[in-house]
Design a protein around this motif. Structure first.
Motif, PDB file in Angstrom:
ATOM      1  N   UNK A  24       0.943  -1.135   0.134  1.00  0.00           N
ATOM      2  CA  UNK A  24      -0.014  -0.207  -0.224  1.00  0.00           C
ATOM      3  C   UNK A  24       0.801   1.295  -0.028  1.00  0.00           C
ATOM      4  N   UNK A  25       2.094   1.253   0.769  1.00  0.00           N
ATOM      5  CA  UNK A  25       2.668   2.523   0.735  1.00  0.00           C
ATOM      6  C   UNK A  25       3.438   2.774  -0.682  1.00  0.00           C
ATOM      7  N   UNK A  26       3.983   1.808  -1.270  1.00  0.00           N
ATOM      8  CA  UNK A  26       4.494   1.710  -2.502  1.00  0.00           C
ATOM      9  C   UNK A  26       3.196   2.186  -3.593  1.00  0.00           C
ATOM     10  N   UNK A  27       2.004   1.765  -3.423  1.00  0.00           N
ATOM     11  CA  UNK A  27       0.961   2.138  -4.624  1.00  0.00           C
ATOM     12  C   UNK A  27       0.519   3.546  -4.036  1.00  0.00           C
ATOM     13  N   UNK A  28       0.453   4.009  -2.745  1.00  0.00           N
ATOM     14  CA  UNK A  28       0.269   5.340  -2.615  1.00  0.00           C
ATOM     15  C   UNK A  28       1.364   6.419  -3.220  1.00  0.00           C
ATOM     16  N   UNK A  29       2.559   5.747  -2.823  1.00  0.00           N
ATOM     17  CA  UNK A  29       3.852   6.588  -3.526  1.00  0.00           C
ATOM     18  C   UNK A  29       3.284   7.134  -5.026  1.00  0.00           C
ATOM     19  N   UNK A  30       3.248   5.961  -5.836  1.00  0.00           N
ATOM     20  CA  UNK A  30       2.944   5.991  -7.227  1.00  0.00           C
ATOM     21  C   UNK A  30       1.758   7.039  -7.499  1.00  0.00           C
TER      22      UNK A  30
END
Length: 208
Positions: A24-30
């Motif tokens: 989720x952190x990677x996705x929200x960063x994108x």
């Protein structure tokens, strides 16, 4: 799965949810990068900022993840995006973009009228209007709007835009129908948020 979803999730809610579930952190960063690009580059007004913010909220609500860290990332991306757009508009590059018509003249005119009518508050309200939110900070830079004043409106607008849409998704995302119609719901929320602006514009037109 990540590689195949990097571009697909922009228009595919299921791909977006899969990306967020993986990390989720990677996705929200994108998503933060997309928000930054949509608000920071006047030539990219077609990116789906509203629906992405709502979808992030829905995912966080379903997953039981506290939304504050995601909101900080997204608000920062929105603030930096508008700030970059303002700087581009106030530079020589901004004039060349207009001269070469790299953005549609009709879009520029629409944002110019909106900005002229509502002044500094347009920076806040423009956040909730696709296309206009990508052009308003650019025009503010071109018009020579005071930088401190702009950054103040920019911060308020970024906080309101991200918080309202993410928390709306956070509260409603637990419902199956909402999960299946994220884009539609995002559009409805944006339309409702624009009612006061529409009413004010209508009243001003009647008075003329």
């Amino acid at each position: 799965m990540i590689a195949s979803g990097i571009f697909g999730w922009l228009t595919d809610n299921q791909a977006l949810m899969a990306l967020l579930q993986h990390n989720w952190l990677y996705g929200i960063s994108l998503i933060g990068i997309v928000i930054f690009l949509e608000t920071g580059l006047v030539v990219l007004p077609f990116l789906p900022g509203d629906s992405l913010l709502f979808a992030v909220g829905a995912f966080l609500g379903v997953s039981g993840i506290f939304p504050l860290p995601a909101l900080i990332i997204l608000i920062l991306a929105a603030f930096l995006g508008d700030s970059l757009n303002y700087k581009i508009g106030s530079s020589r590059v901004g004039k060349k973009i207009i001269e070469k018509q790299w953005i549609r003249p009709a879009h520029v005119q629409k944002a110019r009228v909106f900005f002229t009518r509502f002044g500094g508050a347009a920076i806040i309200m423009a956040r909730f209007i696709p296309i206009v939110r990508s052009i308003a900070p650019f025009l503010a830079g071109m018009a020579g709007m005071n930088s401190a004043r702009f950054f103040g409106y920019n911060l308020i607008g970024g906080i309101l835009w991200c918080t309202l849409l993410v928390l709306a998704g956070y509260g409603l995302g637990q419902f199956a129908w909402v999960q299946a119609n994220l884009t539609l719901l995002a559009g409805v929320i944006v339309a409702v948020s624009l009612l006061p602006v529409g009413i004010q514009a209508y009243r001003r037109t009647r008075l003329k």
